[in-house]
Write an enzyme that holds these catalytic residues in place. Structure first.
Site, mmCIF file in Angstrom:
data_model
loop_
_atom_site.group_PDB
_atom_site.id
_atom_site.type_symbol
_atom_site.label_atom_id
_atom_site.label_comp_id
_atom_site.label_asym_id
_atom_site.label_seq_id
_atom_site.Cartn_x
_atom_site.Cartn_y
_atom_site.Cartn_z
ATOM 1 C CB SER A 263 -0.892 -0.007 1.241
ATOM 2 O OG SER A 263 -1.661 1.163 1.283
ATOM 3 C CB CYS B 269 -4.292 6.330 11.562
ATOM 4 S SG CYS B 269 -4.120 5.656 9.931
ATOM 5 N N GLY C 23 11.525 -3.661 3.122
ATOM 6 C CA GLY C 23 12.824 -3.677 2.447
ATOM 7 C C GLY C 23 13.029 -4.762 1.421
ATOM 8 N N GLY D 64 -3.555 3.866 0.752
ATOM 9 C CA GLY D 64 -4.442 4.062 1.890
ATOM 10 C C GLY D 64 -5.612 4.989 1.593
ATOM 11 C CB ILE E 162 6.960 -3.865 9.843
ATOM 12 C CG1 ILE E 162 8.155 -3.496 8.966
ATOM 13 C CG2 ILE E 162 7.293 -5.036 10.710
ATOM 14 C CD1 ILE E 162 9.413 -3.065 9.761
ATOM 15 C CG ASN E 163 2.645 1.050 8.049
ATOM 16 O OD1 ASN E 163 3.305 1.770 7.292
ATOM 17 N ND2 ASN E 163 1.321 1.107 8.098
ATOM 18 N N GLY F 210 12.386 0.558 3.179
ATOM 19 C CA GLY F 210 13.506 0.169 2.325
ATOM 20 C C GLY F 210 14.448 -0.806 3.010
ATOM 21 C CG ASN G 281 -3.828 0.248 3.390
ATOM 22 O OD1 ASN G 281 -3.949 1.388 3.829
ATOM 23 N ND2 ASN G 281 -2.992 -0.620 3.912
HETATM 24 C C1 LIG Z 1 5.501 6.526 0.077
HETATM 25 C C2 LIG Z 1 4.895 5.476 0.952
HETATM 26 C C3 LIG Z 1 3.520 5.504 1.231
HETATM 27 C C4 LIG Z 1 2.927 4.541 2.043
HETATM 28 N N1 LIG Z 1 1.582 4.585 2.265
HETATM 29 C C5 LIG Z 1 0.994 3.606 3.005
HETATM 30 C C6 LIG Z 1 -0.428 3.591 3.181
HETATM 31 O O1 LIG Z 1 -1.156 4.432 2.659
HETATM 32 N N2 LIG Z 1 -0.971 2.608 3.968
HETATM 33 C C7 LIG Z 1 -0.190 1.631 4.534
HETATM 34 O O2 LIG Z 1 -0.720 0.762 5.207
HETATM 35 N N3 LIG Z 1 1.146 1.608 4.363
HETATM 36 C C8 LIG Z 1 1.762 2.570 3.612
HETATM 37 N N4 LIG Z 1 3.128 2.547 3.420
HETATM 38 C C9 LIG Z 1 3.938 1.469 4.045
HETATM 39 C C10 LIG Z 1 4.252 0.340 3.060
HETATM 40 O O3 LIG Z 1 3.070 -0.262 2.565
HETATM 41 C C11 LIG Z 1 5.161 -0.718 3.712
HETATM 42 O O4 LIG Z 1 4.500 -1.262 4.808
HETATM 43 C C12 LIG Z 1 6.487 -0.159 4.178
HETATM 44 O O5 LIG Z 1 6.964 0.810 3.285
HETATM 45 C C13 LIG Z 1 7.565 -1.231 4.366
HETATM 46 O O6 LIG Z 1 7.860 -1.925 3.164
HETATM 47 P P1 LIG Z 1 9.057 -1.488 2.150
HETATM 48 O O7 LIG Z 1 10.309 -1.376 2.958
HETATM 49 O O8 LIG Z 1 9.092 -2.556 1.105
HETATM 50 O O9 LIG Z 1 8.664 -0.173 1.586
HETATM 51 C C14 LIG Z 1 3.738 3.516 2.614
HETATM 52 C C15 LIG Z 1 5.110 3.485 2.332
HETATM 53 C C16 LIG Z 1 5.692 4.432 1.518
HETATM 54 C C17 LIG Z 1 7.169 4.356 1.225
#
Ligand SMILES: Cc1cc2nc3c(=O)[nH]c(=O)nc-3n(C[C@H](O)[C@H](O)[C@H](O)COP(=O)(O)O)c2cc1C
Ligand SMILES: Cc1cc2nc3c(=O)[nH]c(=O)nc-3n(C[C@H](O)[C@H](O)[C@H](O)COP(=O)(O)OP(=O)(O)OC[C@H]3O[C@@H](n4cnc5c(N)ncnc54)[C@H](O)[C@@H]3O)c2cc1C
Ligand code: FES
Lengths: 261, 303
Positions: free
Chosen positions: B22, B130, B244, B47, B191-192, B217, B100
């Site tokens: 998301s 949130c 990541g 989201g 994880i978020n 990342g 989401n």
């Molecule tokens: C620019 C950006 C926007 C994101 N927006 C949301 C969101 O709207 N809702 C949500 O649950 N997670 C959101 N995330 C979190 C990602 O879905 C993910 O959980 C997090 O980035 C970890 O994974 P990654 O390291 O592969 O990015 C966002 C991440 C990024 C980088």
């Protein structure tokens, strides 16, 4: 389907102290490249070192070879990485991206106003719109930060150059020259790119002179394709403002609609 | 070698375990020029909130060593716009749609969940990172009591399997995971992003206008793996792992610690076709390692 292709660096030379011009070949594009569009360039490899791509405007497309040129300031680690590329090296390029400058047929007299690195995309605008009455006002802090105009100079009727310290051209700001020359240039469209302070003043002057304008905006970016919502720029719509995306709603916006805080 | 990549999460079959995370994949549309959406297991859309949101002022992104910090602040066109203008288009594709959702009160989450009933999506994903405005703005996802409450409340309103997306910004991730399970979650995702900050010493300012943002990342992968491992060892419901993932090997790591599927986030910001690249990497690994069925490696790491 488009892919971010590994393209080839043809040349990558200094054109001023900290500024380089890179020529890149092998960039696929289905549509004609428009002024204001940019390349999203990956510095370094995927895992080690830098992650994000860096957005750099297309400063020229050479008609004979199709080579795309960019002019960039070596600012931080990303552009430093780009500066180390040599002719023959591969480079991962996404683009051309973004909405470029599209003009109605009734625009006959275009004025380009650029400050600092913002002059780079205007050089391609000069080539692209060379059939119009075309004038340019370009300014830099000093001689050490200026961008040589190269071929673009020949596409314009008149070119005004200034530096803040007076080391090249007039001493002063592009907006001073804009005020002085607007009566004899009589443009029906202004295309501007540069620092926020400059754009803000150009906007104020365009309103005063009743001129239509387009600004090419910058904001820190992630994806470059419209999905991450990081590149927000405040744009006025129907009396309200909303955040639009520089990477795909822009970078070129109606100058009178950009909201500067 | 014939390989099987299908996985089942709460009764929903995914053709492969790679899901777009998301907020990093828009509503899919932005990526069609670069990849075939039909190829990936699912898409968790950006989201959504009840009303449109402007999000935070820019700059909203900064790169830090092996990561990025973002402070988008959930800019989105609102649920209604999504249902009318984005969803019909997205439904043309043969991939699972995970919606989401985010809110600031339990009622808001329930209203959004209710609005999606009958819209033919596949799953609902609850972003509980949130702030809860009725509890002084502390994030829902930080207190087991609030997590259980919001999960069970939303569960009553939705016809779809409910995925609760955990925030890593907590003391005890296992307690939170158990609370979500107790509230009736059908699956968990984690994880978020990790709350973080960066400083611009030249201008003596924070790098982000919002000061604080979320780190994602490769920098967070070891933390994410640890949390996914701990959670998989303490709940019975399936887990979607993320944090990541840049290539197939990273995805395999998450599955080996117990994730049934994975989500790719930040990598989409670098390569718009990152999900397909990750999937290819997973398939390549399976072929090389002689893994016929992806399910054979889920949770293969034991102690
Ligand atoms: C620019 C950006 C926007 C994101 N927006 C949301 C969101 O709207 N809702 C949500 O649950 N997670 C959101 N995330 C979190 C990602 O879905 C993910 O959980 C997090 O980035 C970890 O994974 P990654 O390291 O592969 O990015 C966002 C991440 C990024 C980088
Ligand atoms: C549409 C567009 C066109 C551009 N055209 C040019 C050009 O023609 N020539 C040129 O020299 N520069 C241009 N820039 C600015 C250029 O992208 C940044 O100078 C460059 O990304 C800096 O990267 P760095 O790693 O060297 O420096 P750092 O400052 O260390 O960069 C760190 C991070 O910030 C981002 N960033 C920093 N400054 C900017 C900025 N002003 N705009 C967007 N992102 C930024 C980088 O992408 C990176 O993620 C343009 C920016 C945009 C948005
Ligand atoms: S950079 Fe991702 S939306 Fe513009």
């Amino acid at each position: 389907m488009m892919t971010n292709t590994i393209c080839r660096v043809e040349y990558n030379d200094y054109i001023n102290k900290n500024i380089k011009k890179m020529g890149i070949s092998g960039i696929e594009h289905k549509r004609e490249v428009l002024p204001g569009q940019f390349l999203h360039i990956k510095p370094g490899s995927d895992y080690h070192g830098l992650l994000l791509r860096r957005p750099i405007s297309i400063s020229d497309v050479l008609p004979s070879t199709g080579i795309m040129e960019i002019i960039y300031l070596i600012k931080g680690p990303g552009t430093a990485e780009l500066s180390r590329l040599k002719p023959g090296d591969g480079v991962d390029v996404l683009g051309p991206l973004g909405n470029g400058l599209v003009l109605d047929d009734n625009v006959k007299n275009l004025l380009l106003i650029g400050g600092g690195m913002g002059v780079a995309p205007l050089l391609y605008a000069a080539r692209y719109y060379k059939h119009l009455s075309l004038n340019g006002i370009f300014g830099w802090r000093d001689t050490g930060s200026l961008i040589p105009l190269g071929a673009a100079k020949d596409f314009m009727d008149r070119v005004y150059i200034c530096t803040q310290d007076g080391s090249t051209g007039h001493r002063g700001l592009v907006t001073d020259i804009f005020c002085e020359r607007v009566e004899d240039i009589r443009p029906d469209m202004v295309f501007a790119c540069g620092p926020v302070a400059m754009l803000k003043e150009v906007q104020r002057l365009c309103t005063r002179f009743g001129l239509d304008s387009r600004f090419s905006m910058e904001e820190r970016m992630g994806c470059g394709v419209g999905s991450c919502m990081t590149c927000a720029c405040k744009i006025e719509r129907d009396g309200n403002w909303q955040y639009e995306r520089v990477c795909c709603d822009g970078p070129v916006f109606n100058g009178q609609r950009v909201v500067f805080d | 070698m014939d390989i099987n990549t299908t996985v089942d999460i709460a009764g929903v079959t995914f053709k492969n375990p790679v899901i777009a995370a998301s907020g990093t994949f828009g509503y899919g549309r932005e990526h069609v020029d670069y990849m075939d959406l039909n190829k990936i297991g699912g898409i968790s859309v950006s989201g959504l909130t009840l009303e449109p949101r402007n999000g935070n002022p820019p700059p909203r992104i900064v790169e830090t060593p092996s990561g990025i910090i973002n402070s988008v602040g959930l800019q989105n066109p609102g649920v209604e716009y999504f249902i009318n203008h984005q969803l019909p288009w997205l439904k043309e594709y043969d991939t699972r749609i995970i919606v989401n959702i985010a809110g600031n009160t339990v009622e808001e989450y329930c209203q959004i969940a209710d609005r999606f009933n009958g819209t033919d999506v596949d799953m609902l994903e609850l972003n509980i990172s949130c702030p809860n405005v009725k509890q002084g703005g502390i994030a829902f996802g930080t207190q087991p009591v609030m997590v259980e409450e919001i999960t069970s409340a939303v569960k009553r309103y939705t016809q779809y399997p409910l995925v609760v997306k955990l925030s890593p910004n907590v003391g005890d991730i296992v307690a939170i995971a158990r609370a979500a399970q107790a509230g009736g979650a059908d699956a968990l995702s984690l994880i978020n992003t990790i709350t973080a900050m960066a400083v611009d010493i030249e201008n003596k300012r924070p790098m982000l206008e919002n000061v604080i943002g979320g780190l994602s990342g490769p920098a967070i992968k070891p933390i994410a793996l640890r949390m996914v491992w701990q959670v998989c060892n303490s709940v019975d419901i399936p887990v979607i792992g993320m944090g990541g993932i840049m290539n197939g090997r990273d995805a395999v790591e998450f599955m080996m610690v117990g994730a049934r599927a994975v989500a790719v986030g930040t990598a989409n910001l670098i390569h718009p076709d990152a999900c397909v690249r990750v999937l290819k990497g997973v398939e390549q690994y399976m072929t090389t390692a002689g893994v016929k069925d992806i399910r054979d490696i889920i949770g293969i790491i034991k102690t």
